[in-house]
Write a protein that holds these residues in place. Structure first.
Motif, short mmCIF file in Angstrom:
data_model
loop_
_atom_site.label_atom_id
_atom_site.label_comp_id
_atom_site.label_asym_id
_atom_site.label_seq_id
_atom_site.Cartn_x
_atom_site.Cartn_y
_atom_site.Cartn_z
N VAL A 105 0.83 -1.20 0.00
CA VAL A 105 0.00 0.00 0.00
C VAL A 105 0.87 1.26 0.00
O VAL A 105 0.60 2.22 -0.72
N ALA A 106 1.94 1.25 0.78
CA ALA A 106 2.84 2.41 0.85
C ALA A 106 3.50 2.67 -0.50
O ALA A 106 3.60 3.82 -0.96
N LEU A 107 3.95 1.61 -1.15
CA LEU A 107 4.59 1.76 -2.46
C LEU A 107 3.58 2.19 -3.51
O LEU A 107 3.86 3.04 -4.36
N ALA A 108 2.39 1.60 -3.46
CA ALA A 108 1.36 1.92 -4.45
C ALA A 108 0.93 3.38 -4.34
O ALA A 108 0.63 4.03 -5.35
N ALA A 109 0.89 3.92 -3.12
CA ALA A 109 0.54 5.33 -2.93
C ALA A 109 1.59 6.22 -3.59
O ALA A 109 1.24 7.19 -4.29
N ARG A 110 2.85 5.91 -3.38
CA ARG A 110 3.93 6.67 -4.02
C ARG A 110 3.83 6.59 -5.54
O ARG A 110 3.91 7.60 -6.25
N ASP A 111 3.62 5.39 -6.05
CA ASP A 111 3.54 5.20 -7.50
C ASP A 111 2.34 5.91 -8.10
O ASP A 111 2.39 6.41 -9.23
N SER A 112 1.24 5.99 -7.35
CA SER A 112 0.05 6.69 -7.83
C SER A 112 0.32 8.18 -8.01
O SER A 112 -0.16 8.80 -8.97
N VAL A 113 1.08 8.74 -7.10
CA VAL A 113 1.45 10.15 -7.19
C VAL A 113 2.35 10.38 -8.40
O VAL A 113 2.15 11.31 -9.20
N VAL A 114 3.33 9.53 -8.58
CA VAL A 114 4.27 9.67 -9.69
C VAL A 114 3.55 9.54 -11.04
O VAL A 114 3.80 10.30 -11.97
N LEU A 115 2.64 8.59 -11.13
CA LEU A 115 1.93 8.35 -12.38
C LEU A 115 0.99 9.49 -12.76
O LEU A 115 0.58 9.61 -13.92
N THR A 116 0.66 10.35 -11.80
CA THR A 116 -0.20 11.50 -12.10
C THR A 116 0.61 12.79 -12.18
O THR A 116 0.03 13.89 -12.21
N GLY A 117 1.93 12.67 -12.22
CA GLY A 117 2.77 13.84 -12.44
C GLY A 117 3.53 14.35 -11.25
O GLY A 117 4.24 15.36 -11.34
#
Length: 304
Positions: A105-117
């Motif tokens: 969940v922690a990694l996915a949250a970071r990746d979600s931010v990166v994928l949206t810019g």
């Protein structure tokens, strides 16, 4: 012996030896999901926030049951659980029993931010999954209509300061809210038969058109007008201009205690990006379970 102990300590690079592809596998799962449905990104980001604020960052929000956190009122609209399950399934094939759901969940949250810019950050890992999940504990989550003083206290209880509060709420730069969450601000705020004075009069007709009185309360509206799928500091500009959709967000500008922190992010997108990652790491350290305090779940929806 000391070197071996250090290898298993909660830290950045925790899975370097035990599951080298862990972060790549999670990133791939999130990327596929967000590409198919952009609303997944803010959903996963909210999921991490809601998990950490209830009994710490221990994936207790993922547990299924009749009275688990997932069934609590504030969590009923969360989305993205299937992405965490997909990543866990792939990780169990690559590294059985190694990567916790809490770390996913922690990694996915970071990746979600990166994928949206947004800007990336290093995520400390080594969390273990919690064993307790109660719907009643979701009352600890900050509410959409809470005064700033109550928000500050709830953040302080987690070791987070006012700067973290203003920074983390900036995650609302992506995602939406249901009309039912804020439409009371548009017509009869505090039983005055008038709108919330914090709403810019020029913005009011737009919100009323999206959320007519007596209309569909489940209709969703962008929290950051013009930036629903793009991570950036425009959220704070909207707050300054009286275009905050949720009452608790709008108060960040109208209350002088938090306004000074909002001002720091106006026109400085790179500063917000950096500070958001810093505050996410800080929040991700809340209530972390290590060693015998938790377990590594075989599936994220149930304890072992």
């Amino acid at each position: 012996m000391e070197q071996l102990w250090w290898r298993w300590r909660y830290r950045v690079g925790f899975y370097k030896y035990t599951c080298p592809r862990a972060e790549t596998i999670v990133q791939s799962a999130v990327q596929s999901a967000v590409k198919a449905n952009p609303t997944i990104a803010p959903g996963i980001l909210r999921m991490f926030f809601h998990d950490c604020f209830v009994n710490g960052c221990d994936a207790s929000i993922l547990l299924k049951g009749t009275s688990t956190e997932k069934t609590g009122g504030p969590n009923l609209q969360l989305r993205g659980f299937e992405v965490i399950d997909a990543a866990k399934s792939q990780l169990e094939k690559a590294c059985p029993g190694v990567v916790s759901c809490a770390d996913i969940v922690a990694l996915a949250a970071r990746d979600s931010v990166v994928l949206t810019g947004g800007r990336s950050w290093q995520v400390p890992l080594g969390r273990r999954d919690g064993l307790v999940s109660r719907a009643s504990d979701t009352a600890n989550l900050p509410a959409f209509n809470e005064p700033i003083s109550a928000q500050i206290k709830k953040f302080a209880d987690k070791g987070l300061d006012i700067h973290d509060l203003v920074t983390l709420v900036g995650g609302h730069t992506i995602g939406t809210a249901q009309c039912g969450v804020f439409s009371y601000r548009l017509y009869n705020f505090n039983n005055t038969n008038r709108p919330d004075p914090d709403i810019n009069p020029s913005f009011l007709p737009q919100l009323r058109a999206l959320c007519p009185s007596g209309g569909d309360g489940s209709k969703r509206v962008a929290l950051d007008t013009g930036s629903v799928n793009s991570f950036g500091n425009s959220f704070y500009t909207n707050l300054k201009n009286g275009r905050g959709v949720i009452e608790s967000d709008a108060k960040l500008w109208s209350d002088p205690t938090t306004q000074k922190f909002v001002k720091r992010f106006l026109g400085y997108g790179s500063l917000f990006d950096f500070e958001f990652g810093r505050s996410m790491v800080k929040m991700g350290n809340v209530g972390v379970k290590t060693g015998k305090q938790g377990e590594i779940r075989k599936i994220c929806t149930a304890t072992n």
